[in-house]
Design an enzyme around this catalytic site. Structure first.
Site, PDB file in Angstrom:
ATOM      1  N   HIS A 150     -16.604 -54.508  -3.892  1.00  0.00           N
ATOM      2  CA  HIS A 150     -16.774 -55.775  -3.182  1.00  0.00           C
ATOM      3  C   HIS A 150     -17.000 -56.953  -4.122  1.00  0.00           C
ATOM      4  O   HIS A 150     -16.821 -58.108  -3.725  1.00  0.00           O
ATOM      5  CB  HIS A 150     -17.915 -55.669  -2.156  1.00  0.00           C
ATOM      6  N   ASP A 188     -16.903 -48.003  -2.735  1.00  0.00           N
ATOM      7  CA  ASP A 188     -17.283 -49.308  -3.282  1.00  0.00           C
ATOM      8  C   ASP A 188     -17.328 -49.298  -4.801  1.00  0.00           C
ATOM      9  O   ASP A 188     -18.233 -49.857  -5.425  1.00  0.00           O
ATOM     10  CB  ASP A 188     -18.638 -49.763  -2.706  1.00  0.00           C
ATOM     11  N   SER A 226     -25.207 -56.452  -7.727  1.00  0.00           N
ATOM     12  CA  SER A 226     -24.185 -55.472  -7.371  1.00  0.00           C
ATOM     13  C   SER A 226     -23.277 -55.159  -8.550  1.00  0.00           C
ATOM     14  O   SER A 226     -22.740 -56.059  -9.200  1.00  0.00           O
ATOM     15  CB  SER A 226     -23.336 -55.993  -6.208  1.00  0.00           C
TER      16      SER A 226
END
Length: 397
Positions: free
Chosen positions: A133, A163, A240
């Site tokens: 993402h 992911d 992230s």
């Protein structure tokens, strides 16, 4: 769809297959230091109790700083951008509006969206790993190292199911991380997170491993196929893709998921999963995930009762445990193998099943095209089903 499912409000998992120093405290430490002068302060048994170590790394009080010093240079900032269109209702494209409103009819506009995340370098020649993402919709990204070097990175592959994404930059003798083993973790161990939260580069936060094996549904990302590490080390937007480290400075996970209602809990993808996916992405640019094609729910006594009382479902379930098949996707591997709505899965690949997450993990570990043995309870009878998982389709009905 049955009104029961709507009322129940439970997400149907679509199988894409599938710190304190010590408990005694300062008073005890003081008493231990003055034991000869204050022999009556503590019971004899407690006086001989060993002083807890300040940390797990051979008494080194600077183990966090040393871990960060070793890994920090290999943690990067990733800036990605993509062009997106502002959609307008299709009705505004009708000739009627063109005739009467002319140029006043809204025209779709394209705008640039920018995002920032983290990543880390796996190899000295510039192979990086991050979250999918973070680079979604981008073929090229800007990669900034801790020492200020800036590279253009090429996104070689992404996998939305786990992911994970991989990037290649043109570099030599770059700093790299050391990988550990998430499978060896124990709740309560130290956890160190490094990343670029809120645009604040190379931020370090510390906590512990709170729990292991959190399912995608528990974490709040049911479309993913990962068994997450839970930590209370602060993970904020921008973290992230960054590494989660153990006390030795080895990468044990990739920081990825944040729940707004989690009150300080973060989640990370185990490094073993990340390594496996990254290897496929570097090799062929994509990942083929085994897929069965069922919607399922974890059974309990209350759920069984509600299912049996729902006239629209027309099911009579005897089991309080296992995983019930609520729907079989038409023409899917499960459909072709003979799965039926109401089947209660009790074993997959010879292993006992308790939750939908168990099924998911076993299917993910299977091989596309090879027989996977599944045992189900169907109308009080045990039925063996031999299913050949297919590749996860781009679109699912």
């Amino acid at each position: 769809m049955s009104q029961f499912i709507k009322k129940l409000g439970i997400y149907l998992t679509l199988l894409a297959l599938g710190g304190g120093a010590g408990f005694v405290g300062n008073r005890y430490l003081l008493a231990k230091q003055q034991r000869q002068e204050l022999p009556q302060v503590l019971p004899a048994a407690l006086q001989s109790f060993p002083v807890p170590s300040a940390n797990p790394v051979e008494g080194n009080i600077n183990f966090i700083a040393e871990a960060v010093r070793a890994v920090g240079p290999a943690v990067v900032r990733i800036d990605a951008s993509r062009q997106v269109s502002q959609e307008i209702p299709e009705s505004f494209q009708h000739p009627f509006f063109r005739r009467f409103f002319g140029d006043e009819v809204p025209i779709p506009k394209r705008q640039l969206e920018r995002g920032t995340g983290s990543g880390f370098i796996l190899s000295s020649d510039g192979r990086l790993i991050t979250n999918a993402h973070v680079v979604e919709g981008a073929d090229r990204v800007k990669v900034t190292l801790k020492d200020g070097q800036i590279f253009e990175g090429e996104v070689l592959g992404t996998d939305s199911v786990t992911d994970i994404a991989v990037i290649k930059i043109d570099g030599r003798n770059l700093p790299t991380v050391k990988l550990g083993k998430a499978e060896n973790l124990t709740p309560g161990e130290w956890a160190i997170a490094i990343g670029n939260p809120l645009g604040l580069d190379n931020t370090v936060t510390v906590g512990i491993i709170s729990a292991l094996g959190r399912s995608s549904s528990q974490v709040g990302v049911p479309d993913k196929r990962v068994s997450f590490i839970q930590t209370d080390a602060a993970i904020n937007p921008g973290n992230s893709g960054g590494p989660l480290l153990n006390a030795q400075g080895q990468v044990i996970g990739i920081n990825t998921a944040i729940r707004a209602d989690a009150q300080g809990l973060g989640f990370a993808i185990p490094i073993e999963t990340a390594e496996r996916i990254a290897s496929q992405l570097f090799t062929k640019g994509k990942v083929d995930h085994p897929y069965l094609g069922i919607q399922m729910m974890t059974l309990n006594s209350e759920l069984r009762k509600q299912i049996n009382e729902d006239v629209d479902l027309n099911l009579n379930i005897d089991e309080d445990k296992g995983v019930i098949v609520m729907r079989v996707v038409p023409n899917s591997p499960a459909d072709l193998a003979g799965f039926q709505t109401g089947d209660v899965i009790i074993k997959v690949g010879g292993k006992n099943i308790e939750t939908a997450g168990d099924v998911q993990q076993q299917v993910e570990a299977s091989v596309i095209g090879e027989v996977l043995e599944v045992e189900v309870k169907r109308k009080s009878k045990t039925v063996a089903i031999a299913v050949r998982p297919g590749a996860f389709p781009d679109e699912i009905d």
